[in-house]
Design a protein around this motif. Structure first.
Motif, mmCIF file in Angstrom:
data_model
loop_
_atom_site.group_PDB
_atom_site.id
_atom_site.type_symbol
_atom_site.label_atom_id
_atom_site.label_comp_id
_atom_site.label_asym_id
_atom_site.label_seq_id
_atom_site.Cartn_x
_atom_site.Cartn_y
_atom_site.Cartn_z
ATOM 1 N N PRO B 225 0.808 -1.228 0.000
ATOM 2 C CA PRO B 225 0.000 0.000 0.000
ATOM 3 C C PRO B 225 0.838 1.274 0.000
ATOM 4 C CG PRO B 225 -0.357 -1.289 2.013
ATOM 5 C CD PRO B 225 0.413 -2.142 1.081
ATOM 6 N N VAL B 226 1.987 1.253 0.684
ATOM 7 C CA VAL B 226 2.828 2.460 0.696
ATOM 8 C C VAL B 226 3.471 2.663 -0.666
ATOM 9 C CG1 VAL B 226 4.894 3.489 1.679
ATOM 10 C CG2 VAL B 226 3.224 2.431 3.175
ATOM 11 N N ALA B 227 3.983 1.556 -1.230
ATOM 12 C CA ALA B 227 4.670 1.677 -2.511
ATOM 13 C C ALA B 227 3.717 2.082 -3.624
ATOM 14 C CB ALA B 227 5.354 0.363 -2.860
ATOM 15 N N SER B 228 2.400 1.808 -3.436
ATOM 16 C CA SER B 228 1.473 2.148 -4.502
ATOM 17 C C SER B 228 1.354 3.663 -4.676
ATOM 18 C CB SER B 228 0.099 1.530 -4.226
ATOM 19 O OG SER B 228 -0.446 2.075 -3.051
ATOM 20 N N TYR B 229 1.848 4.409 -3.691
ATOM 21 C CA TYR B 229 1.853 5.860 -3.839
ATOM 22 C C TYR B 229 3.079 6.356 -4.610
ATOM 23 C CZ TYR B 229 -2.159 6.915 -0.931
ATOM 24 O OH TYR B 229 -3.433 7.039 -0.450
ATOM 25 N N ALA B 230 4.001 5.422 -4.922
ATOM 26 C CA ALA B 230 5.253 5.849 -5.536
ATOM 27 C C ALA B 230 5.024 6.531 -6.881
ATOM 28 C CB ALA B 230 6.182 4.655 -5.696
ATOM 29 N N VAL B 293 -1.733 5.669 -13.730
ATOM 30 C CA VAL B 293 -1.245 4.395 -13.202
ATOM 31 C C VAL B 293 -1.264 4.425 -11.666
ATOM 32 C CG1 VAL B 293 0.736 2.847 -13.095
ATOM 33 C CG2 VAL B 293 0.154 3.970 -15.233
ATOM 34 N N GLY B 294 -0.887 5.565 -11.103
ATOM 35 C CA GLY B 294 -0.866 5.685 -9.645
ATOM 36 C C GLY B 294 -2.250 5.523 -9.043
ATOM 37 N N ASP B 295 -3.258 6.133 -9.678
ATOM 38 C CA ASP B 295 -4.635 6.004 -9.188
ATOM 39 C C ASP B 295 -5.052 4.540 -9.175
ATOM 40 O OD1 ASP B 295 -5.362 8.462 -8.441
ATOM 41 O OD2 ASP B 295 -6.293 9.035 -10.343
ATOM 42 N N ARG B 296 -4.732 3.853 -10.283
ATOM 43 C CA ARG B 296 -5.102 2.455 -10.389
ATOM 44 C C ARG B 296 -4.373 1.641 -9.317
ATOM 45 N NH1 ARG B 296 -7.173 -1.381 -13.814
ATOM 46 N NH2 ARG B 296 -8.771 0.189 -14.066
ATOM 47 N N ALA B 297 -3.071 1.894 -9.168
ATOM 48 C CA ALA B 297 -2.284 1.136 -8.183
ATOM 49 C C ALA B 297 -2.851 1.348 -6.780
ATOM 50 C CB ALA B 297 -0.819 1.575 -8.231
#
Lengths: 341, 308
Positions: B225-230, B293-297
């Motif tokens: 979850p943290v990395a999905s904000y990368a 891509v970030g929104d989707r992640a």
């Protein structure tokens, strides 16, 4: 009458509306915030003071230039107090700041606070204009897209706002210059007319920079207000208002807007602080004599004292705005008052 | 950057003050229309495709049959023509816009990836420790992150640049520092959610030491979850780097960067607008793709909303 038409939504149990409890809640909030904010401010100011210390090279040598003798440099170092321990200097520096003494520019010898106050009105005018412009678009747009959620206009607005979100502020500004200043020649590309000289010309010179700032704010604000409105529009009191036969615009404006605007107000308060930061780009591009331009020019001129002064000034204002927004929020939304410490 | 320079809905609002935050905007999306959903997945695929192209071009820039980024190939400010070197024309000094764009992508991506990684590692560890240990350590971390958030992002960047000078190193340090508070908050919030779960209690009952619990039990759950904000943070960082370059305080020339190309060409906006709009388009598309891509992640991996 106006009070009657803005009922509290059922999801939000009304707190005791007596003035006493509200004042007490605000006082409590303010106290806990201040307790937290003092160490933050100390750290922020300390970090800002380090700006001059960490700058490579000796500030005294920079001021005097390359032809200075070591004796001159040493004398100036003593005069500036650079030879004393860091924490002693921090204490003195913060005491001076508290009295409004931000030091003097290395280059022009002008007191830093004077330089800031001279330019502050420009930046504030830009920020306020941008906020007004943003709200003029956000409220009708969010009302319409929330009312017709999923419709064609909503989908179009969604595409446009997600595009705007991905536009760096300097690109938005350049695009506006290209369209409105260079192609249509409707507005000046650079320059600033003082409001005292020519109020109309002042507005004309502030229009494009303020619009550039507004466009970057607008997308976020529209999305937030729209999603809050969609939630509100599903409440029972909206249904009952519609059932009474009230016109749609009346239901939207008088019944739905106010209970949906809490997040908007919070974000707007925070974005005022952000606008001050965003003004750096816009003021540089449009050559406006504001605080942002002062900051960039001082960095380019290696005037560390002015840089330090502007940074610490902006940071203090930013923190203060955040606290004010937080407290204002307590006044607006009763729910945050109920959960005491 | 959030802030002034963080024009993303997705960047967490830099509230200096902790405490009862405003209620998060309800995720009331438009009624699920099949067509809208399909067009969204197409958009995500297009975004991934664009990012892949940019990354490949940047990585293999040296192998491509394009002139060097500092070689003059013709007259200044030529228009586009059918020839690979001058496919997108030349810049104000007669250098190939295409090669500068590709080598500039290298700088933008390197800066984005490295500073986000720095921010993620430092912020992640701080957030994990603060969220698990609580108490005094958590207070100190909160005050540190709030102090970093007390500067408008661009002002913080400018302050650090004025101190360290403009170089690749100071750029990466300051942009990394800019990412730290966001990741600290994310990691702390996620850790708080997992620290209450049964498997953590079980591990503690079995005599697991705090560090073991943090890194063996909690970290694997928090990292995704943290990395999905990368991606979103990478977009923020690229905007910030562009803003600095635009102000003339980014990567020093002759190294190309997208912001620097736009900045160098902005005086020719009236006569040769393509010099501004080509790098601008590259930058916009990349940021847009990162946000998509970030929104989707995030919707895929961030379980905080359901867990809390």
């Amino acid at each position: 009458m106006t009070q009657l038409t803005t009922p509290t939504p059922t999801a939000r149990p009304a707190a005791a509306p007596s003035a006493g409890s509200r004042a007490a809640a605000v006082g409590r909030k303010l106290r806990t915030r201040l307790l937290h904010i003092v160490p933050v401010l100390l750290l922020v100011t300390f970090g800002s003071m380090l700006l001059v210390d960490l700058t490579p090279g000796d500030p005294a040598a920079t001021i005097l230039g390359e032809s200075a003798t070591p004796d001159q440099v040493a004398a100036l170092r003593q005069q500036l107090g650079l030879d004393r321990p860091l924490f002693v200097r921090y204490g003195e520096w913060i005491a001076h700041i508290a009295q409004g003494d931000f030091g003097r520019s290395i280059r022009s010898q002008q007191p830093v606070l004077d330089a800031i106050l001279e330019r502050l009105p420009v930046t504030i005018e830009l920020a306020i204009l941008a906020q007004i412009m943003a709200f003029l678009v956000v409220i009708p747009l969010a009302l319409y897209t929330a009312y017709r959620a999923g419709g064609r206009a909503d989908r179009l607005a969604n595409v446009v706002t997600s595009g705007l979100v991905s536009m760096p502020p300097f690109l938005t500004a350049l695009l506006l210059v290209f369209v409105f200043a260079l192609s249509l020649r409707a507005f000046p590309a650079t320059g600033w007319v003082r409001i005292a000289d020519d109020p109309l010309g002042n507005l004309r010179s502030a229009f494009l920079p303020a619009l550039a700032l507004a466009l970057t704010e607008l997308a976020v604000l529209t999305r937030v207000l729209r999603s809050d409105l969609i939630a509100t529009l599903q409440e029972d009191f909206i249904l009952s208002a519609k059932a009474k036969g009230l016109p749609t615009w009346y239901v939207l404006l008088r019944h739905a807007l106010r209970p949906s605007s809490f997040s908007l107000v919070t974000l707007a308060g925070l974005s005022l602080g952000r606008l001050i930061g965003g003004a750096v780009i816009v003021e540089t591009l449009f050559a406006l004599p504001g605080i942002g331009q002062l900051l960039v020019n001082s960095i380019l001129a290696k005037d560390a004292v002015v840089v330090q002064g502007v940074v610490v000034f902006v940071a203090i204002v930013y923190v203060a705005l955040n606290v004010l927004t937080d407290v204002f929020y307590t006044i607006l939304d009763p729910r945050t008052r109920v959960t005491g410490a | 950057m959030k802030n002034s320079t963080t024009p993303t809905t997705t960047a967490p609002v830099p509230a200096v003050v902790e405490g009862p935050a405003p209620p998060p905007p309800a995720e009331t999306a438009a009624p699920p229309v099949a067509r809208a959903k399909r067009s969204r997945t197409i958009l995500v695929k297009l975004a991934i495709g664009w990012l892949a192209v940019v990354v490949l071009l940047a990585v293999f820039a040296d192998l491509l049959p394009i002139p060097g980024y500092d070689v003059r190939i013709g007259r200044p400010a030529m228009g586009p023509s059918w020839d690979l070197a001058s496919l997108l024309g030349t810049d104000g000094l007669g250098r190939s816009t295409l090669s500068r764009l590709i080598y500039g992508a290298r700088v933008s991506l390197a800066v984005g990836v490295v500073s986000v990684l720095i921010g993620m590692v430092i912020g992640g560890v701080l957030g994990l420790l603060a969220g698990y240990l609580r108490g005094g350590f958590e207070k100190v971390v909160t005050i540190l992150t709030d102090s970093l958030l007390a500067y408008p992002p661009l002002v913080l960047l400018l302050a650090i640049t004025s101190t360290l000078g403009s170089s690749l190193r100071s750029l990466v340090i300051s942009l990394g520092l800019l990412c730290v508070p966001t990741f600290t908050r994310l990691a702390r919030a996620n850790t708080l959610a997992f620290a209450q779960r049964e498997f953590v209690t079980a591990s503690r009952a079995l005599g697991g030491r705090p560090l073991r619990i943090i890194f063996r039990e909690i970290l694997p759950n928090v990292v995704l979850p943290v990395a999905s904000y990368a991606f979103v943070m990478a977009a923020v960082v690229i905007v910030a780097e562009g803003s600095l370059s635009f102000l003339g305080l980014g990567i020093p020339p002759p190294s190309p960067s997208w912001g620097g190309m736009i900045s160098a060409a902005k005086d020719r906006l009236a006569t040769q607008p393509h010099l501004v709009f080509i790098p601008a388009a590259a930058m916009f598309l990349t940021i847009f793709a990162l946000n998509v891509v970030g929104d989707r992640a995030r919707t895929r991996f961030d379980v905080r909303e359901s867990a809390l």
